[in-house]
Design a protein around this motif. Structure first.
Motif, PDB file in Angstrom:
ATOM      1  N   VAL A  90      11.682  -7.299 -10.916  1.00 26.67           N
ATOM      2  CA  VAL A  90      10.531  -7.526 -11.662  1.00 26.67           C
ATOM      3  C   VAL A  90       9.586  -8.069 -10.536  1.00 26.67           C
ATOM      4  N   HIS A  91       9.633  -9.219 -10.044  1.00 24.03           N
ATOM      5  CA  HIS A  91       8.544  -9.845  -9.322  1.00 24.03           C
ATOM      6  C   HIS A  91       8.237  -9.002  -8.203  1.00 24.03           C
ATOM      7  N   ALA A  92       9.148  -8.192  -7.725  1.00 28.18           N
ATOM      8  CA  ALA A  92       8.750  -7.310  -6.596  1.00 28.18           C
ATOM      9  C   ALA A  92       7.880  -6.095  -6.899  1.00 28.18           C
ATOM     10  N   PHE A  93       7.895  -5.690  -8.204  1.00 32.58           N
ATOM     11  CA  PHE A  93       7.299  -4.671  -8.719  1.00 32.58           C
ATOM     12  C   PHE A  93       5.826  -5.094  -8.994  1.00 32.58           C
ATOM     13  N   ARG A  94       5.794  -6.673  -9.491  1.00 29.10           N
ATOM     14  CA  ARG A  94       4.338  -6.934  -9.906  1.00 29.10           C
ATOM     15  C   ARG A  94       3.751  -7.544  -8.920  1.00 29.10           C
ATOM     16  N   SER A  95       4.140  -8.000  -7.776  1.00 29.87           N
ATOM     17  CA  SER A  95       3.582  -8.410  -6.369  1.00 29.87           C
ATOM     18  C   SER A  95       4.326  -7.902  -5.433  1.00 29.87           C
ATOM     19  N   PRO A  96       4.050  -6.639  -5.239  1.00 24.92           N
ATOM     20  CA  PRO A  96       4.796  -6.290  -4.149  1.00 24.92           C
ATOM     21  C   PRO A  96       4.102  -6.769  -2.808  1.00 24.92           C
ATOM     22  N   GLY A  97       5.263  -6.704  -1.845  1.00 19.16           N
ATOM     23  CA  GLY A  97       4.878  -7.058  -0.207  1.00 19.16           C
ATOM     24  C   GLY A  97       6.115  -7.314   0.430  1.00 19.16           C
ATOM     25  N   PRO A  98       6.118  -7.407   1.554  1.00 20.93           N
ATOM     26  CA  PRO A  98       7.236  -7.215   2.497  1.00 20.93           C
ATOM     27  C   PRO A  98       8.156  -8.171   1.915  1.00 20.93           C
ATOM     28  N   LEU A  99       8.106  -9.571   1.741  1.00 22.03           N
ATOM     29  CA  LEU A  99       9.021 -10.517   1.330  1.00 22.03           C
ATOM     30  C   LEU A  99       9.565 -10.168   0.079  1.00 22.03           C
TER      31      LEU A  99
END
Length: 754
Positions: free
Chosen positions: A16-25
């Motif tokens: 969920v966090h990756a979708f909300r704040s996409p970035g390499p990390l």
């Protein structure tokens, strides 16, 4: 199931966090936690379930904090830095799990190494960055410096265990690389802060790579779970390891001193790092000192009673002797051995024996002075050191007080039992000049006290010294004789009154000493009775007698029997198994064997003896009471013991006074009324034989009928007499396990003791 749900929930947070704040990390973290959840489900978390959860939590926290790459000056930077720091305890837990699969290393030691080196790294980076930034911006590089120190701590934890080949092939190298990549990423972030620019994209990519490497290490660990890895213990000390720790400990105070000398203000992170290093080191040193004190106490004290052991006792005795030499004063040494302690263990169990030892220790301390030392040397043996005594007589007075405290009754398993002990006394300087001499002297005196029947105090003397040396030499030589074939059985004929023929013989042990010739049992059996040698001798006698019985049967003399006397110790060492094994290995007829035991043996442990004799009777082996009339066997015991033969002691037969003749006649009449066979020992005259025959004695044994002789002489006697052909009502066997040989110096008849 619950573990699967937990890991899946953590993975969902990362996704969920990756979708909300996409970035390499964030994307790398999402991939990592999903992969960990999937791998854990496939493995069904059969190994390392806690590691899966900890690693997932750590990765998600790094994702939420942008890996701690955000400067403190940015909006929300302090919160993200705190979240990033919180990830490291979970990552450290994962590394500890990996390390424990390869090394038997304590987690506290590993954490101390990691924290000290990590704190030193933080201080060094902070000090180096401070030289390149403005005074007001020093706090901006504090966070990257702290994260670099934490990364290095992870590297230390992983790399500390890469000495074994199995660790180098598993997850640890990948975990080490992951921590190193994170350290490089945080170093680049710190350098960008120093330069006043935004962190380059490579920094984020490196952090993402570190996260992915962490997930790879989890897969490798799970894959290795099905293999059995042998944990090894790393070296406790190495020069390189010690050098690194010393440098890490000194880094903070050296930098602080340098800054103070240069009159430069000290940053908060440097001060905190120094305090942290000192706190960790101080706590570790305190722990080591406590462990050392515990180890020394365990090395010098008895675990069961808490008393000093032999090592500490000898040390204190050495100091007491040195002090007494300077002041020309005596020192007393008491050596106490509990009497019949083995009977307590055998009757009530070892747990009851432990309670007796603990109670004895308490009583000894209560009966001693504060300056005395009470020690448990071994088993049921105690020693008491009496320093600072005025005269030697005071030592004897204390010894008697000690003995009285031991002999007071105590309750065991609901039964009141009277204690007993034997005390040997030695005094410096007349009985010995060194601790070894004093202990040996007290030990020798204690053995004499036991020979006197126990429950007594015995003082050491020069005669005791010679006796102790002789006893030890005899024990050693006797042990060699048992193993080297130095023992031999002689046989004394037993004559049947009705037929006048030899119906059997008593096996009597002889020791063929290389220097003193053939020795009768009276010269060595009492010494063997004080140790387990008596059991070894008994086993040898039983086996050799059974072997002879089998040979007699092959020669056509299967109508004769052998008797052997047994020791009370042998009943406590499973006599039934010994006899059974001898019968099976030789093929001897058990009906041709009879066990002889003395009255005192039967009374000492009536229940155990009766049970053993009943088991032997089931085999066909019979039993006899030897030396009847000289012990404590009341008539009521005869009804409890499964015996079928009474052997009248030689002292009654040889005296033949009107009183002793009446006792013999009454014993014969009593035995016959009980359905027992009667054997009279010590028959040495024709008149004694006629008297015994006239009063209905069944069998006779003594010098008048035949002396103990080698088996060849007995077989020749069998051949001369011809078959015995006993009456069916007559017991076929009398198997006497030599218990107490009554040898005399003038070469008169001797009965062996086993």
């Amino acid at each position: 199931m619950q573990l699967s749900i937990a890991v899946s929930s953590i993975a969902a947070v990362g996704v969920v966090h990756a979708f909300r704040s996409p970035g390499p990390l964030q994307l790398a973290a999402a991939v990592a936690v999903v992969a960990i959840a999937g791998g854990g489900a496939i493995q069904r978390f059969r190994d390392g379930a806690a590691s899966h959860i900890s690693l997932s939590v750590g990765i998600v926290l790094l994702s939420l904090s942008d890996g701690g790459l955000v400067p403190l000056t940015d909006s929300g930077g302090p919160v993200r830095i705190v979240v990033a720091v919180l990830a490291y305890p979970f990552l450290a837990h994962v590394l500890l799990q990996h390390v424990s699969r390869h090394h038997l290393i304590r987690a506290s030691d590993l954490l101390v190494d990691a924290v000290l080196i990590g704190a030193a790294t933080t201080v060094l980076f902070q000090a180096s960055f401070m030289r390149s930034v403005e005074q007001g911006s020093t706090v901006a590089v504090a966070a990257p410096s702290l994260l670099i120190g934490l990364d290095i701590a992870l590297v230390v934890m992983a790399a500390r265990s890469l000495s074994t080949q199995s660790a180098r092939r598993g997850a640890l190298p990948v975990a080490t690389a992951a921590a190193a990549v994170l350290a490089v990423a945080h170093a680049l972030s710190a350098m960008s802060v120093v330069d006043g620019v935004s962190a380059p994209t490579a920094t984020t990519l490196l952090a993402a790579a570190g996260v992915l490497l962490l997930s790879v290490s989890a897969f490798l660990a799970a894959n290795a779970a099905s293999r059995t890895l042998v944990a090894t213990e790393p070296p406790l000390f190495s020069v390189a390891h010690a050098g690194v720790l010393v440098i890490s400990v000194l880094a903070s105070p050296v930098l602080l001193a340098a800054e103070v000398l240069r009159d430069v203000s000290i940053s908060t992170s440097v001060a905190v790092g120094s305090v942290l290093s000192a706190a960790v080191l101080g706590g570790h040193v305190v722990g080591l000192l406590r462990e050392r004190a515990t180890s020394e106490h365990q090395a010098t004290h008895d675990a069961l009673t808490g008393l000093p052991n032999r090592l500490l006792f000898v040390d204190r005795l050495e100091r007491a002797v040195a002090h007494a030499e300077r002041n020309n004063s005596p020192v007393g040494v008491l050596y106490l051995d509990l009497d019949r302690f083995k009977d307590i263990n055998d009757t009530f169990g070892h747990s009851a024996g432990d309670l007796v030892l603990q109670e004895t220790a308490r009583r000894l301390e209560a009966a001693s002075r504060k300056e005395d030392t009470v020690a448990r040397l071994a088993g049921d043996e105690f020693a008491i050191l009496l320093p600072h005594v005025r005269v030697a007589d005071d030592v004897v007075m204390v010894a008697n007080r000690i003995l009285r405290s031991v002999t007071e009754p105590l309750t065991i398993a609901g039964q009141r039992v009277r204690g007993a002990g034997s005390v040997g006394v030695a005094v410096f300087p007349q009985d010995g000049m060194t601790p070894a001499e004093l202990l040996a002297a007290a030990d020798a005196a204690m053995y004499v006290a036991k020979e006197r029947g126990g429950d007594v105090v015995e003082l050491f003397s020069t005669e005791l010294a010679a006796s102790a040396v002789t006893r030890l030499e005899t024990e050693t030589e006797l042990h060699d004789a048992i193993e080297g074939g130095g023992l031999e059985l002689h046989y004394q004929p037993i004559v049947d009154v009705r037929t006048g023929r030899t119906c059997g013989a008593e096996a009597l042990i002889r020791w063929h000493h290389p220097e003193r010739g053939f020795l009768a049992p009276g010269s060595f059996i009492p010494i063997a009775e004080q140790s387990e040698l008596i059991v070894e001798i008994g086993e040898w006698v039983i086996l050799d007698a059974c072997r002879e019985l089998a040979r007699w049967a092959d020669l056509g003399h299967n109508d004769r029997f052998v008797t052997v006397n047994v020791s009370s110790r042998h009943f406590r060492h499973d006599l039934v198994s010994t006899v059974t094994a001898a019968l099976r290995s030789t093929g001897a007829d058990p009906r041709r064997l009879m066990i002889e035991l003395t009255e005192s043996t039967a009374v000492d442990d009536l229940e155990r003896v009766a049970s053993s004799l009943r088991e032997l009777r089931k085999l066909g082996v019979r039993a006899a009471i030897d030396d009847f009339g000289t012990g404590y066997c009341g008539l009521q015991y005869l009804g409890d013991l499964p015996v079928n033969t009474l052997k009248i002691d030689r002292s009654f037969v040889q005296a033949m006074t009107p009183r002793s003749a009446a006792i013999v006649a009454a014993t014969i009449a009593m035995g016959r009324s009980l359905g027992m066979s009667i054997v009279a020992e010590g028959v040495e005259t024709a008149e004694q034989r006629k008297f015994l025959e006239a009063h209905g004695c069944d069998r006779l044994q003594g010098y008048f009928l035949g002396r103990p002789a080698p088996v060849a002489d007995l077989l020749e006697r069998f051949e001369t007499e011809g078959p015995f052909r006993p009456d069916e009502s007559t017991p076929l066997v009398t198997f006497d396990l030599p218990m107490e040989d009554e040898a005399t110096d003038d070469g008169q008849s001797v009965e062996s003791v086993v």
